[in-house]
Design a protein around this motif. Sequence first.
Motif, short mmCIF file in Angstrom:
data_model
loop_
_atom_site.label_atom_id
_atom_site.label_comp_id
_atom_site.label_asym_id
_atom_site.label_seq_id
_atom_site.Cartn_x
_atom_site.Cartn_y
_atom_site.Cartn_z
N UNK A 1 0.85 -1.20 0.00
CA UNK A 1 0.00 0.00 0.00
C UNK A 1 0.89 1.25 0.00
N UNK A 2 0.62 2.14 -0.94
CA UNK A 2 1.44 3.35 -1.07
C UNK A 2 1.11 4.36 0.03
N UNK A 3 2.15 4.92 0.61
CA UNK A 3 1.95 5.93 1.65
C UNK A 3 1.49 7.24 1.04
N UNK A 11 6.09 14.85 7.41
CA UNK A 11 7.19 14.27 8.19
C UNK A 11 8.50 14.98 7.89
N UNK A 12 8.71 15.33 6.62
CA UNK A 12 9.93 16.06 6.24
C UNK A 12 9.98 17.41 6.93
N UNK A 13 8.85 18.11 6.95
CA UNK A 13 8.78 19.41 7.63
C UNK A 13 9.03 19.24 9.12
N UNK A 14 8.54 18.13 9.70
CA UNK A 14 8.74 17.88 11.12
C UNK A 14 10.21 17.81 11.50
N UNK A 15 11.00 17.13 10.68
CA UNK A 15 12.44 17.05 10.94
C UNK A 15 13.10 18.41 10.78
N UNK A 16 12.76 19.10 9.71
CA UNK A 16 13.42 20.38 9.43
C UNK A 16 13.03 21.48 10.40
N UNK A 17 11.80 21.42 10.93
CA UNK A 17 11.39 22.49 11.85
C UNK A 17 12.10 22.35 13.19
N UNK A 177 11.43 14.45 16.02
CA UNK A 177 12.24 13.94 14.91
C UNK A 177 12.12 12.42 14.77
N UNK A 178 12.07 11.70 15.88
CA UNK A 178 11.93 10.25 15.82
C UNK A 178 10.58 9.87 15.21
N UNK A 179 9.52 10.57 15.62
CA UNK A 179 8.19 10.30 15.08
C UNK A 179 8.14 10.60 13.58
N UNK A 180 8.75 11.69 13.16
CA UNK A 180 8.75 12.06 11.74
C UNK A 180 9.56 11.07 10.91
N UNK A 181 10.73 10.70 11.40
CA UNK A 181 11.61 9.79 10.67
C UNK A 181 10.96 8.43 10.46
N UNK A 182 10.15 8.00 11.40
CA UNK A 182 9.54 6.67 11.31
C UNK A 182 8.58 6.55 10.14
N UNK A 183 8.08 7.69 9.62
CA UNK A 183 7.12 7.64 8.52
C UNK A 183 7.79 7.83 7.15
#
Length: 430
Positions: A1-3, A11-17, A177-183
């Motif tokens: 199933x495609x994410x 998620x990318x914004x979560x890491x960068x913010x 960051x951990x939550x964002x990276x997991x996705x």
Amino acid sequence: MRRNRWLIALAAVGIHICIGSVYAWSVLTKPVMAAMGLTLSETTWAFSLAILFLGMSAGFLGGFVERIGPSRSGLVSALFFGTGLLGTALAVHMHSSALLYLFYGCIGGIGLGTGYITPVSTLVKWFPRHRGFATGLAIMGFGFAALIAGPVMRWLVDTYGLLENFIILGCVYAVVMIASASYLRPPKKGEIPALIDEVLAQEAALGKKRTVLGPQMTRKEAMHTWKWYALWWVFFTNITCGIGLLAVASPMAQEVIGMTPAQAASLVGIIGIVNGGGRIVWSSISDWIGRGVTYMVFFLFEVFAFHQLSITREGFIFQALVLAIISCYGGGFSCMPAFLSDIFGVRQLASIHGSILTAWGIAGVAGPLILAFMKETTGSYSATLQLFAGMLAVAFVISAVLHWRNEVDKKRYVMEEASKDSISNMAEAH
């Protein structure tokens, strides 16, 4: 199933913010100086080292990030960045500048570098026909971070103290960051063509022409072209001038136009809005007018803005010029990955982008230290701002040549592809 690719973008914004909070460093400059007994230049070294290690780790770990994937590299980033902030709290407690440089500059900087390149190539692959918009999304959070981090840091320092500020932020950022990276993950085999076909169908319905993707180079092949060095230099120049201004935005506003510390912290927050907004706005515009023209606009305007900033003492004009410069600074970051993909393709975009980010590392040292040294030597920011204006004028000329050459090469590539299609069609007919 495609994410869902929009959740991938989130998620990318979560890491960068999180990692982009480094841009709010100027809010902590005076508290760190007071708490540790450091000079402006000594304090600026922590910020400069963080940016140096950001650029160097991005440059040398690009291949590593490609191999282990965005999810794992995001976790590596969270580990290093969180450790860097917690270690900075220890440095403040022990009044140790060496620990400050080690944890905030070196260890935190590695977290910045791995976290910065982790989502970029991933999003470009999820949005293959809107590369500027995609990279703007990925990098937007890095610019917006100061909007949140600036006032929050000021409040934490005033309410709990400088040491507690680093402990709280270190824990919160690590969780996000951990939550964002997991996705995060790139499209699986077969998903990229599906995305391209989807957009091509939409373009066909609107009567648009097919976008030419261009050559697909490796990092080694890209670095053997003069265009890579031209891009490196214009990137270095834009960052040197912009980050020098960012590093001293708060103390400069207090000294030049008489802002209070609270007002200067608010300005840093507004800088975050413009920095982040400029990234998504300019990168989207670059999809329309082209990356080369966009950089030419950046440099032409910044020459004027830095010159005027060196002579103005009026509050409104000062703030308007600073914000306009930061808009171009942020736009330069978000347009670069798309510019690289235009010229070198997406085959090894993370590695190529990482190699270009070495310019950021060196500029992160050059810009703030040049400005701090000349300020302490001359007692004014004006001479450095004039120097920056001259550097940007040279960058404008280089970007104009690069744009012209790239347009010529693009036309040749289109003709070659058309010739191949013609030969293929003739072969099929026979």
